[in-house]
Write an enzyme that holds these catalytic residues in place. Structure first.
Site, PDB file in Angstrom:
ATOM      1  CB  THR A  43      26.314  77.633  36.503  1.00  0.00           C
ATOM      2  OG1 THR A  43      27.247  78.072  37.494  1.00  0.00           O
ATOM      3  CG2 THR A  43      27.088  77.183  35.270  1.00  0.00           C
ATOM      4  CG  HIS A  48      29.949  82.208  45.115  1.00  0.00           C
ATOM      5  ND1 HIS A  48      31.276  82.029  45.445  1.00  0.00           N
ATOM      6  CD2 HIS A  48      29.708  81.371  44.071  1.00  0.00           C
ATOM      7  CE1 HIS A  48      31.803  81.129  44.649  1.00  0.00           C
ATOM      8  NE2 HIS A  48      30.891  80.708  43.809  1.00  0.00           N
ATOM      9  CG  HIS A  51      32.423  84.179  41.530  1.00  0.00           C
ATOM     10  ND1 HIS A  51      31.160  83.748  41.875  1.00  0.00           N
ATOM     11  CD2 HIS A  51      32.897  83.273  40.642  1.00  0.00           C
ATOM     12  CE1 HIS A  51      30.867  82.633  41.209  1.00  0.00           C
ATOM     13  NE2 HIS A  51      31.912  82.317  40.470  1.00  0.00           N
ATOM     14  CE  LYS A  85      31.347  72.488  41.167  1.00  0.00           C
ATOM     15  NZ  LYS A  85      30.814  73.121  42.385  1.00  0.00           N
ATOM     16  NE  ARG A  89      29.770  72.714  37.096  1.00  0.00           N
ATOM     17  CZ  ARG A  89      29.953  73.718  37.940  1.00  0.00           C
ATOM     18  NH1 ARG A  89      28.912  74.367  38.385  1.00  0.00           N
ATOM     19  NH2 ARG A  89      31.163  74.067  38.327  1.00  0.00           N
ATOM     20  CD  GLN A 179      38.673  77.596  31.599  1.00  0.00           C
ATOM     21  OE1 GLN A 179      37.711  77.016  32.093  1.00  0.00           O
ATOM     22  NE2 GLN A 179      39.649  78.105  32.334  1.00  0.00           N
ATOM     23  CG  ASP A 200      38.470  75.556  40.968  1.00  0.00           C
ATOM     24  OD1 ASP A 200      38.942  76.662  40.633  1.00  0.00           O
ATOM     25  OD2 ASP A 200      37.250  75.365  41.153  1.00  0.00           O
ATOM     26  CE  LYS A 235      34.483  75.116  43.854  1.00  0.00           C
ATOM     27  NZ  LYS A 235      34.965  75.535  42.546  1.00  0.00           N
ATOM     28  CE  LYS A 238      27.993  79.601  39.314  1.00  0.00           C
ATOM     29  NZ  LYS A 238      29.404  79.935  39.158  1.00  0.00           N
ATOM     30  CB  THR A 239      26.588  73.506  43.191  1.00  0.00           C
ATOM     31  OG1 THR A 239      28.003  73.263  43.161  1.00  0.00           O
ATOM     32  CG2 THR A 239      26.133  73.946  41.818  1.00  0.00           C
TER      33      THR A 239
END
Length: 422
Positions: A43, A48, A51, A85, A89, A179, A200, A235, A238-239
């Site tokens: 995404t 980062h 990961h 979230k 997104r 998933q 998470d 946390k 990426k966002t």
């Protein structure tokens, strides 16, 4: 098969948040070589530091003789995981996802061994199977095994449902099933027995275990890793703001190095255990001696060196150390043009300069001073440096002040810097 207890090692290093049927899983991996997987949704164009923990955990399993599978979410990234979230997104285009998949796959290849015979790592993309299945088939094959009652009670979903301003869309709600289907396909086609992920992901992993069991009557396992939390309690994601990327073009090796140097003292040995392959014995000795001769500072440097070398390699580690010595130890002789370009990217504040009358004006433009009057006082107080050299009078910039004809380091005291880029 294994000569050591990997699960115990993961516990001792603080790398387990949740684990299912620990005794059975422990026996399985002690006596067999298993396949396990972790998924990464492209995404963004880079991974980062959040990961790193699942990647390092995959590496530990591989070193113990197991086969790691990295699943790139080429399909699931088009939906977006709603787990914890605050809002939905924004959708990513297929073209961006394809570009980001290539970049992230290249990053991942640096952490695992893809050419070591039987337990070589494998890189897959879930778009391979999702592009072949239609919605009616998916609902019949997967949807019928899940209770809405159970799904809405998962904490990640419940948190969003309780928000009157956001809620959760059906698109996001379906992510959990996607998933879960990944785990089923990987178990069926690659004999995967274990999925790992961040804490998470516990709800998604649990759904995958449930689906595999219902469709095959086989037992599979899940293991989650603690999330890496920023000092503001958020946390690393990426966002989120303050992200430390693995891509050197998004976070320079110098800034990456400084991140580890500047962690809180209480985190040093916790991070050494989680992120590095340094023995627990050595880490415990370092922690015991942390207050002797400023050892705690040396241990931060030790951590920063280990992590920068792991992610960026020896050459970029040396560059980060040169820049650090340049800024804080005033060692200018070995600084390179590329080092200064790192500083310009994100290492310290930098401004573009076309014309500037004198040092006082530069101090105001760089925000190191509020006014020319204050700048003058700073200069005569001997608190201003140009390229690490103290200046005690007003100064007109000349070509010799421009390193490589382009850069001038302006400093106020020891910690306040600005790079003038001509």
């Amino acid at each position: 098969m294994s000569q050591f207890n990997l699960i115990r090692i993961l516990h001792d290093r603080g790398l387990i948040s949740h684990i299912t049927n620990e005794d059975n899983l422990n026996k399985l991996i002690q006596n067999n070589s298993i396949s396990l997987y972790c998924g990464f949704d492209p995404t963004e164009e880079s991974l980062h530091i959040g990961h790193l923990l699942p990647l390092i955990t995959l590496k530990r399993f591989q070193m113990a003789g197991h086969k790691p599978i990295v699943l790139i979410g080429g399909a699931t990234s088009l939906i977006g995981d709603p787990s914890f979230k605050k809002k939905e997104r924004e959708f990513n285009s297929s073209n961006n996802v394809n570009i980001w998949t290539k970049k992230i796959s290249k990053q991942i290849s640096c952490f695992l061994d893809f050419n070591c015979s039987e337990n070589s790592a494998l890189l897959l993309n879930n778009n391979t199977w999702f592009k072949k299945i239609n919605i009616l088939s998916f609902l019949r094959k997967v949807g019928k095994y899940f209770s809405i009652n159970t799904m809405i009670n998962r904490s990640a979903v419940k948190q969003r449902i309780s928000r009157t301003d956001q809620g959760i869309s059906f698109t996001e709600f379906s992510y959990n099933l996607l998933q879960a289907y990944d785990f089923f396909i990987l178990h069926k086609e690659h004999q995967v027995h274990l999925q790992i992920g961040g804490a998470d992901q516990w709800g998604n992993i649990s759904s995958g275990m449930h689906l595999v069991n219902r469709k095959t009557k086989k037992k599979v396992y899940g293991l989650t890793i603690p999330l890496l939390i920023q000092s503001n309690g958020m946390k690393f994601g990426k966002t989120e703001s303050g992200t430390i990327w693995l891509d050197a073009k998004k976070t320079s090796p110098y800034k990456f190095y400084q991140f580890w140097i500047n962690i809180e003292d209480s985190q040093i040995y916790y991070f050494l255990k989680m992120f590095t392959f340094v023995s627990l014995l050595e880490i415990n000795i370092r922690e015991k001696n942390r207050y002797i001769n400023n050892q705690i500072i040396n241990d931060k440097i030790f951590l920063a060196r280990n992590m920068t070398r792991l992610v960026h390699g020896e050459e970029q580690l040396l560059a980060a150390e040169r820049i650090t010595e340049f800024l804080f130890l005033k060692k200018i002789n070995h600084i390179t043009k590329s080092d200064l370009e790192q500083l310009q990217q994100d290492g310290i504040p930098a401004i573009k300069i076309h014309k500037v009358k004198d040092l006082q004006e530069a101090l105001v433009l760089s925000s190191l001073s509020m006014s020319r009057t204050q700048a003058k006082k700073m200069i005569f107080a001997n608190s201003i440096s140009i390229n690490t050299q103290k200046i005690n009078k007003n100064h007109i910039f000349e070509n010799q002040d421009k390193l490589f004809g382009k850069f001038t380091l302006l400093s106020r005291g020891k910690k306040n810097h600005c790079l003038l880029c001509w």
